[in-house]
Design a protein around this motif. Sequence first.
Motif, PDB file in Angstrom:
ATOM      1  N   MET A  88      67.339  25.341  47.479  1.00  0.00           N
ATOM      2  CA  MET A  88      68.004  25.492  46.179  1.00  0.00           C
ATOM      3  C   MET A  88      67.292  26.533  45.319  1.00  0.00           C
ATOM      4  SD  MET A  88      70.601  23.640  46.349  1.00  0.00           S
ATOM      5  CE  MET A  88      71.124  23.766  44.644  1.00  0.00           C
ATOM      6  N   LEU A  89      66.392  27.292  45.955  1.00  0.00           N
ATOM      7  CA  LEU A  89      65.595  28.325  45.292  1.00  0.00           C
ATOM      8  C   LEU A  89      64.761  27.745  44.149  1.00  0.00           C
ATOM      9  CD1 LEU A  89      67.787  31.561  45.279  1.00  0.00           C
ATOM     10  CD2 LEU A  89      65.933  30.893  46.790  1.00  0.00           C
ATOM     11  N   GLU A  90      64.237  26.547  44.377  1.00  0.00           N
ATOM     12  CA  GLU A  90      63.295  25.941  43.441  1.00  0.00           C
ATOM     13  C   GLU A  90      61.885  26.095  44.019  1.00  0.00           C
ATOM     14  OE1 GLU A  90      66.135  22.275  41.896  1.00  0.00           O
ATOM     15  OE2 GLU A  90      65.024  22.090  43.787  1.00  0.00           O
ATOM     16  N   LEU A  91      60.950  26.508  43.194  1.00  0.00           N
ATOM     17  CA  LEU A  91      59.563  26.665  43.637  1.00  0.00           C
ATOM     18  C   LEU A  91      58.894  25.287  43.596  1.00  0.00           C
ATOM     19  CD1 LEU A  91      57.436  28.716  44.541  1.00  0.00           C
ATOM     20  CD2 LEU A  91      56.766  28.979  42.148  1.00  0.00           C
ATOM     21  N   VAL A  92      58.803  24.629  44.759  1.00  0.00           N
ATOM     22  CA  VAL A  92      58.345  23.247  44.814  1.00  0.00           C
ATOM     23  C   VAL A  92      57.078  23.059  45.648  1.00  0.00           C
ATOM     24  CG1 VAL A  92      60.624  22.242  44.411  1.00  0.00           C
ATOM     25  CG2 VAL A  92      59.910  22.770  46.756  1.00  0.00           C
ATOM     26  N   GLU A  93      56.733  24.045  46.472  1.00  0.00           N
ATOM     27  CA  GLU A  93      55.561  23.888  47.334  1.00  0.00           C
ATOM     28  C   GLU A  93      54.558  25.010  47.098  1.00  0.00           C
ATOM     29  OE1 GLU A  93      56.681  23.181  51.386  1.00  0.00           O
ATOM     30  OE2 GLU A  93      57.569  21.245  50.904  1.00  0.00           O
ATOM     31  N   ALA A  94      54.413  25.385  45.842  1.00  0.00           N
ATOM     32  CA  ALA A  94      53.434  26.406  45.451  1.00  0.00           C
ATOM     33  C   ALA A  94      53.099  26.212  43.983  1.00  0.00           C
ATOM     34  CB  ALA A  94      53.975  27.813  45.700  1.00  0.00           C
ATOM     35  N   CYS A  95      51.950  26.716  43.584  1.00  0.00           N
ATOM     36  CA  CYS A  95      51.532  26.657  42.180  1.00  0.00           C
ATOM     37  C   CYS A  95      50.846  27.965  41.812  1.00  0.00           C
ATOM     38  CB  CYS A  95      50.577  25.477  41.956  1.00  0.00           C
ATOM     39  SG  CYS A  95      49.819  25.466  40.312  1.00  0.00           S
ATOM     40  N   PRO A  96      51.543  28.880  41.126  1.00  0.00           N
ATOM     41  CA  PRO A  96      50.892  30.111  40.647  1.00  0.00           C
ATOM     42  C   PRO A  96      49.826  29.772  39.603  1.00  0.00           C
ATOM     43  CG  PRO A  96      53.308  30.258  40.528  1.00  0.00           C
ATOM     44  CD  PRO A  96      52.973  28.826  40.779  1.00  0.00           C
ATOM     45  N   PHE A  97      48.743  30.544  39.612  1.00  0.00           N
ATOM     46  CA  PHE A  97      47.690  30.314  38.621  1.00  0.00           C
ATOM     47  C   PHE A  97      47.102  31.644  38.172  1.00  0.00           C
ATOM     48  CE2 PHE A  97      45.552  29.928  42.793  1.00  0.00           C
ATOM     49  CZ  PHE A  97      44.552  30.874  42.669  1.00  0.00           C
ATOM     50  N   GLN A  98      46.334  31.597  37.082  1.00  0.00           N
ATOM     51  CA  GLN A  98      45.657  32.795  36.570  1.00  0.00           C
ATOM     52  C   GLN A  98      44.205  32.471  36.255  1.00  0.00           C
ATOM     53  OE1 GLN A  98      47.640  35.593  33.974  1.00  0.00           O
ATOM     54  NE2 GLN A  98      45.868  35.696  32.603  1.00  0.00           N
ATOM     55  N   ILE A  99      43.333  33.389  36.661  1.00  0.00           N
ATOM     56  CA  ILE A  99      41.896  33.285  36.398  1.00  0.00           C
ATOM     57  C   ILE A  99      41.528  34.312  35.326  1.00  0.00           C
ATOM     58  CG2 ILE A  99      39.591  33.609  37.381  1.00  0.00           C
ATOM     59  CD1 ILE A  99      40.872  32.971  40.139  1.00  0.00           C
ATOM     60  N   ASP A 100      40.764  33.889  34.329  1.00  0.00           N
ATOM     61  CA  ASP A 100      40.242  34.809  33.305  1.00  0.00           C
ATOM     62  C   ASP A 100      38.726  34.653  33.244  1.00  0.00           C
ATOM     63  OD1 ASP A 100      42.531  36.078  31.412  1.00  0.00           O
ATOM     64  OD2 ASP A 100      43.187  34.127  32.170  1.00  0.00           O
ATOM     65  N   VAL A 101      38.018  35.791  33.297  1.00  0.00           N
ATOM     66  CA  VAL A 101      36.553  35.785  33.213  1.00  0.00           C
ATOM     67  C   VAL A 101      36.136  36.695  32.060  1.00  0.00           C
ATOM     68  CG1 VAL A 101      34.387  36.140  34.427  1.00  0.00           C
ATOM     69  CG2 VAL A 101      36.430  35.494  35.724  1.00  0.00           C
ATOM     70  N   HIS A 102      35.344  36.133  31.149  1.00  0.00           N
ATOM     71  CA  HIS A 102      34.778  36.900  30.028  1.00  0.00           C
ATOM     72  C   HIS A 102      33.259  36.948  30.176  1.00  0.00           C
ATOM     73  CE1 HIS A 102      38.666  35.520  28.432  1.00  0.00           C
ATOM     74  NE2 HIS A 102      38.619  36.543  27.588  1.00  0.00           N
ATOM     75  N   CYS A 103      32.676  38.151  30.054  1.00  0.00           N
ATOM     76  CA  CYS A 103      31.218  38.336  30.067  1.00  0.00           C
ATOM     77  C   CYS A 103      30.790  38.913  28.723  1.00  0.00           C
ATOM     78  CB  CYS A 103      30.790  39.272  31.187  1.00  0.00           C
ATOM     79  SG  CYS A 103      30.791  38.502  32.813  1.00  0.00           S
ATOM     80  N   GLU A 104      29.757  38.316  28.142  1.00  0.00           N
ATOM     81  CA  GLU A 104      29.344  38.768  26.812  1.00  0.00           C
ATOM     82  C   GLU A 104      28.583  40.083  26.856  1.00  0.00           C
ATOM     83  OE1 GLU A 104      27.134  36.992  22.826  1.00  0.00           O
ATOM     84  OE2 GLU A 104      26.626  36.156  24.806  1.00  0.00           O
ATOM     85  N   ASP A 105      27.704  40.253  27.850  1.00  0.00           N
ATOM     86  CA  ASP A 105      26.734  41.337  27.775  1.00  0.00           C
ATOM     87  C   ASP A 105      26.986  42.497  28.726  1.00  0.00           C
ATOM     88  OD1 ASP A 105      25.171  39.855  25.886  1.00  0.00           O
ATOM     89  OD2 ASP A 105      24.499  38.610  27.574  1.00  0.00           O
ATOM     90  N   THR A 106      27.939  42.390  29.625  1.00  0.00           N
ATOM     91  CA  THR A 106      28.064  43.426  30.652  1.00  0.00           C
ATOM     92  C   THR A 106      29.483  43.496  31.193  1.00  0.00           C
ATOM     93  OG1 THR A 106      27.169  44.172  32.783  1.00  0.00           O
ATOM     94  CG2 THR A 106      27.390  41.807  32.471  1.00  0.00           C
ATOM     95  N   PRO A 107      29.946  44.672  31.592  1.00  0.00           N
ATOM     96  CA  PRO A 107      31.230  44.748  32.294  1.00  0.00           C
ATOM     97  C   PRO A 107      31.140  43.974  33.611  1.00  0.00           C
ATOM     98  CG  PRO A 107      30.488  46.927  31.587  1.00  0.00           C
ATOM     99  CD  PRO A 107      29.322  45.995  31.411  1.00  0.00           C
ATOM    100  N   LEU A 108      32.278  43.576  34.146  1.00  0.00           N
ATOM    101  CA  LEU A 108      32.294  42.785  35.375  1.00  0.00           C
ATOM    102  C   LEU A 108      33.358  43.324  36.318  1.00  0.00           C
ATOM    103  CD1 LEU A 108      34.554  39.720  35.016  1.00  0.00           C
ATOM    104  CD2 LEU A 108      33.927  40.954  32.955  1.00  0.00           C
ATOM    105  N   SER A 109      33.259  42.913  37.561  1.00  0.00           N
ATOM    106  CA  SER A 109      34.251  43.302  38.577  1.00  0.00           C
ATOM    107  C   SER A 109      34.804  42.034  39.216  1.00  0.00           C
ATOM    108  CB  SER A 109      33.586  44.192  39.639  1.00  0.00           C
ATOM    109  OG  SER A 109      34.465  44.374  40.740  1.00  0.00           O
TER     110      SER A 109
END
Length: 612
Positions: free
Chosen positions: A475-496
């Motif tokens: 039925m084109l319902e997304l039922v067996e997956a979970c999209p997520f987002q990761i956010d990383v903040h660094c105070e003193d230095t750029p990051l990769s």
Amino acid sequence: MSLQESPRDEEEGFYTQCRASYLAVFRSSLSNITSKQQLGRVLQQAGRNPSLATLSKYWTPRTSKLNFDDFCEILKCEKKTEETELMTAFKKMDVNGDGYITHSELEMALTTSGEKMTPEEVNTIFTLADINKDGKLNYAEFCRLLVSTVEQCQVAALERLEADAKLKIQNFGSQSYSPPKSAVSSASSAAAAQPQPPETPDPTLRKDSRSSSRPSSARSRRSSLANSINMTSSSSRSSKVPEPAGLQEWHHSHMKGCFFLEDDGSVGSLQYQLHIPQTSSVYLTVQPQSLSHRPDKSPPWMTVDTVLFIMSAGEAKEDSVVHFTESKDKEKYIWKGELNTGTYFLLPFTSGCRLKKRSKNDLPDKPVELVYRTDSGELDLTRELREALSDIFEVIDLDGNGLLGLEEYNFFELRTSGEKCDKEAWAVCKENFDMRSNQLTKQGFMELNLMEATEKDGDPADLWVILEAMGYNRMLELVEACPFQIDVHCEDTPLSLQPLSMDTGPKLLNQALQKSIIARTGAKALRGLDNVFIYTYRGEHRISSLIANKTNQKVTVHINNEQNRNCSSSRGMSVFAVEVPARTKMVCQHILPISDKQDWTYNCVETILTCT
């Protein structure tokens, strides 16, 4: 007067029949089905008559194994072959309508339609079915005999299960051991399915460790431990991690990902590599990601628990787990602290309590249309498919720049086809589909899928392979997956921050999970067996348990969750068993509340059943 069975009795009877059928083929219901042929055998033992198409529905090219829970779900979907169905099929072959089928009529039917048989296979069937050896098959008698034989096989399997006390005790759903009433309180339980986590030999369990002798039957049945934990609802807790002051000024990187339910019920995802060039304060979050074209509707996966484990990217040592996102603010899971200079693996994890296999019984027989022909006769993608593809594009656009680079597209290709697109093929894409800066646009992604549908003359089979691999149902319902987002903040230095797909990812995640449980709780020995320990981690929002077997023997531990209240287990049954090999640690189960707005009680009894 006969009494009607309660739903609980019916469920128990169903699972007893499942176990009996399973154990007619395997030594233990903790064994896995490892081939399509094994799946066919165990389904036949349960009174089903699966066609090749039915087997292929459950054993796809991407399937490597199925477990007992999967088998039970399949039996719920596939009904027994009834005598009336068989009679209807044979009557279609009975040209004369006299109740008999000749060899030639049977051969014509079985070699020219459906899943075609060879003449030799037809000869074998006819020889077995022609009881009177008169060259004719009395199909009414044959159908009665076939159904009767199936029933007799099932009864024999149940009798074997009842007669073998050890089998009856050690396998899933066993009710044969009742814990002391003083160990539990009266409450109800609910559970959700996930297969058994992988087992890990423990290098710290040395050969010279003291091990218990083989316990007597009475001792092994009563070596139990009761754990009771009361948890308050999330709405009544205020222990949230505040955002650091001036967070908007910190260096920031983000990356998207997705949890996928695999065919065997396990959960998979990409891993990530974080590089910190100098020691810095870090604020890290992970949360389910809503998809843009449905902003008015909260998707079901937004309640899925999302955790990130942080491990040093050097050698995977026992002390390499650093931290994990333990605190929560609404859907967001948070970790705040300091990381030293170095490279780290970020390993996404979800417990499986809320992301789980769905029953396909409630879906309509006719799936959503994927392609159609325009007034001019040309093929085009339907609006529903375009919306789904738009969501898929958003999920695989890992850096969120609105374009797909070759690396991002290859994560998608590996997920849906198991193959990679090389640079030459990518150059062909550049010539035929909309691209910008050597990256595929959303319009180009639509064009690529339309081309695949056009090449198949509108046959949607390949499109369905892609959609189902990405977690969609018919039925084109997304039922067996979970999209997520990761956010990383660094105070003193750029990051990769970069995505990875590591073969060792599941092993590293299991290591991290075990370490996080052991580091945050004390061990409790099962009574009567000093070298089998239970670790029960109590977090703010999740309970997890681990069994450490320090003996030189395999142990089977019976788990009873029947007194839980407002709890969902990753195991799918309130009563089950876990086999733990000698000198091995194994994650037993995870528990989340069914409703975050209500208090919940974890009341589990762990009991040693066997030690061999």
